[in-house]
Design an enzyme around this catalytic site. Structure first.
Site, PDB file in Angstrom:
ATOM      1  N   LYS A  30      23.765  40.958  15.789  1.00 60.05           N
ATOM      2  CA  LYS A  30      24.709  40.308  14.313  1.00 60.05           C
ATOM      3  C   LYS A  30      23.826  39.754  13.582  1.00 60.05           C
ATOM      4  CE  LYS A  30      28.035  37.161  14.996  1.00 60.05           C
ATOM      5  NZ  LYS A  30      28.524  35.518  16.113  1.00 60.05           N
ATOM      6  N   SER A  84      33.806  35.365  16.084  1.00 58.43           N
ATOM      7  CA  SER A  84      32.888  35.937  15.053  1.00 58.43           C
ATOM      8  C   SER A  84      32.816  37.319  15.438  1.00 58.43           C
ATOM      9  CB  SER A  84      32.423  34.967  14.625  1.00 58.43           C
ATOM     10  OG  SER A  84      30.893  34.598  15.229  1.00 58.43           O
ATOM     11  N   SER A 135      32.923  32.782  20.140  1.00 58.27           N
ATOM     12  CA  SER A 135      32.916  33.571  19.630  1.00 58.27           C
ATOM     13  C   SER A 135      32.400  35.220  20.044  1.00 58.27           C
ATOM     14  CB  SER A 135      31.598  33.611  18.062  1.00 58.27           C
ATOM     15  OG  SER A 135      32.438  32.457  17.331  1.00 58.27           O
TER      16      SER A 135
END
Lengths: 497, 95
Positions: free
Chosen positions: A80, A155, A179
């Site tokens: 990420k 997210s 997330s």
């Protein structure tokens, strides 16, 4: 020759690498090609690290040849874009860090590299991890591989979409209010948020420091166990890191579940007006029946303060974000506005021009909650309510081994559906937030499909919550289910080939 | 709880954010809605409850005051918008 490496789990790829059936360079090239040919449909990557990846792969191949290489040696994964990566752009999906080349590695990245993992690239996400749909990214929305009109969740939406479409065998994510779990549920993959403090936060760009936690996102519980083995551990560079030995998370995977006590919180089921989708609930109930058939006992429990989670979260998270994001000042790194007329203009315009609206909204809520005269009414009150939420879990775990509930009230919503209504967006995390407030670990695993409001067949996630440091238990409970079912092996039609 | 446009302007100033004139009203509406959501906490009796700042009530760990990192000023300043002779440059502060 089509080797279909994308149909293999990390566990399988690891075995193939160790046996010399495939080289890391070959595997890395295969996934880089897959990303290059398919990611224009998804927008799941911000940066592809072709050269670094191939160099790391070549290095891994040397180690494999030399023998005794760790299990993940040569396995390519994606990080990420919230994790700092030495010499590689680390944007946090914000205009603020669009020009930021990190001068060091996050501990998670360093640990995974030490375990032999190859980094394919950096995945898209909501700006500074603030969002539930991946629509707040400066680099544009990510699409859900199961339906390109739907959001992948957020997210960690880029990580979830990339793994869902098998553009990467696995990825890292972070979870502040859901997330990892919510996008895992929306994209039909397996994700784990560990206990707060289990994985180092060093070099992971901070959003809400008392809630943020990194974890693995993969195709199966067995993959997540391998990845967590490499990620977890004490780090003296993170002052909230826990000094506790890391067990082998793969060791308990095969324990039978006979006698397992599963708690079902009534606040997460049969919700009258919370937008709970009947088809999602049906899929969850089928999964619970499966657990019963495997020898588990289902026990009704109560988490009476659950409804407080969202209000408490939207004080604690913005308050901490307003403090954390004060470091972005246009002076030391990141975006600086053109022609500032004085120092204050430099600060305010750099921040105003480079932060997106959702980030600004949260900074302002947090600034208000922490401003003079309001601290007791907001932050202190929220921290007290947080104790009540955490005590609910403590009591529940005296009676049960794990708690199960839906990960989300409905399947993935459509792009644009909730962008004008921040509150509706916030409520999509209603089932995941309490876990972060309490600091306990939780997983989401795919347990079937349900028709969305627009008639598309979309994945459903079952959430499994455990007591502090019960990651091995959660992985065991998830793995046993995945031995009996094949929901986790389903792939979206468009990305099967 | 209602936040008006003047309050948004004040909060933005505290947060060091230049906010577009056109966006102030929408921020006022959003912030008011968020504070309404948050107000649900007021219904809960928290007298006698201690605030929770860490799941394990852990305290900050201390370490010996020794040098554990080395000087990387040049690496760190290479990514800064403007530097000179090892200093970060900003607009003139003192006239």
């Amino acid at each position: 020759m089509n080797s279909n490496y994308h149909t293999k789990t990390v566990t399988e790829l690891s075995a193939m690498l160790q046996a010399g059936e495939v080289s890391s360079v070959e595997l890395t090239r295969y996934f880089l090609d897959r990303i290059k040919s398919s990611d224009d449909k998804l927008n799941s990557f911000i940066t592809i690290c072709e050269q670094q990846a191939l160099a790391q792969a070549a290095e891994s191949d040397e180690k494999l040849k030399a023998g005794n290489a760790p299990a993940l040696t040569g396995v390519p994964i994606a990080h990420k874009d919230i994790f700092c990566t030495d010499g590689v752009k680390t944007s946090c999906a914000s205009k603020m860090l669009d020009n930021f080349i990190s001068p060091y590695d996050a501990t998670v990245v360093k640990n995974m590299r030490a375990a032999g993992v190859v980094m394919l690239g950096k995945t898209n996400m909501d700006e500074f991890a603030m969002g539930s749909s991946n629509e707040t990214s400066y680099y544009g929305a990510v699409k859900n591989p199961w339906n390109l009109a739907a959001v992948p969740g957020g997210s960690s939406g880029g990580s979830a979409a990339a793994v869902g479409a098998r553009l990467a065998p696995a990825a890292t994510g972070t979870d502040t209010g859901g997330s990892i779990r919510q996008p895992a549920a929306f994209c039909g993959i397996t994700g784990l948020k560990p206990t707060y403090g289990r994985v180092s936060r060093f070099g992971m760009i901070a959003f809400a420091s008392s809630l943020d936690q990194a974890g693995p996102m993969g195709q199966s519980a067995s993959d997540c166990a391998l990845l967590l083995n490499a990620m977890a551990g004490f780090d003296e560079k993170d002052s909230t890191s826990i000094e506790k030995a890391v067990p082998d998370y793969s060791a308990d995977l095969n324990k039978p579940l006979h006698g397992l006590r599963i708690g079902l919180p009534k606040e997460y089921f049969n919700i009258k007006d919370g937008g709970m989708d009947a088809a999602v609930e049906a899929a969850i109930n089928t999964a619970l029946d499966q657990y019963k058939a495997m020898g588990a006992e289902l026990i009704d429990i109560e988490l009476p303060n659950s409804a407080l989670s969202v209000p408490v979260y939207y004080v604690v998270a913005p308050a901490e974000c307003s403090a954390n994001l004060s470091r972005f000042d246009g002076v030391r790194y990141g975006y600086r506005c053109d022609n500032p007329k004085d120092l204050n203009d430099l600060y305010t315009r750099s921040r105003g021009e480079a932060f997106g609206m959702e980030v600004q909204r949260r900074i302002m809520v947090g600034t208000y909650a922490l401003s003079s005269g309001y601290y007791d009414a907001y932050y202190l009150k929220a921290q007290k309510c947080r104790h009540l939420i955490s005590d609910d879990f403590k009591k529940a775990f005296e009676k049960v081994d794990v708690i199960m509930a839906p990960t989300t009230p409905a399947t993935a919503f459509n792009i644009g559906e909730k962008t004008d209504d921040p509150i509706a967006m916030y409520l999509s995390d209603i089932f995941t937030i309490a876990v972060n407030l309490a600091g306990i670990p939780a997983m989401s695993i795919p347990v079937g499909f349900a028709k969305s409001s627009t008639g598309e067949t979309m994945p459903v996630g079952l959430q499994i919550m455990g007591n502090y440091f019960a990651e091995a238990k959660l992985l065991n409970v998830a793995h046993q289910y995945q031995q009996q079912t094949d929901w986790h092996k389903q792939m979206p039609e468009e990305f099967k080939a | 709880m209602s936040i008006d446009v003047d309050e948004v302007t004040k909060i933005a100033k505290l947060a060091c954010l230049s906010v577009n004139e056109d966006d102030v009203q929408s921020y006022a509406t959003n912030l008011s809605n968020i504070l309404d959501l948050v107000a649900q906490m007021d219904e809960v009796d928290t007298s006698g409850v201690t605030p929770m700042s860490h799941p394990f009530d852990a305290v900050q760990r201390l370490r010996e005051d020794v040098v554990t990192d080395f000087d990387r000023r040049e690496d760190f300043q290479a990514i800064a918008p403007k530097t000179e002779d090892g200093l970060y440059l900003v607009p003139k502060v003192i006239e």
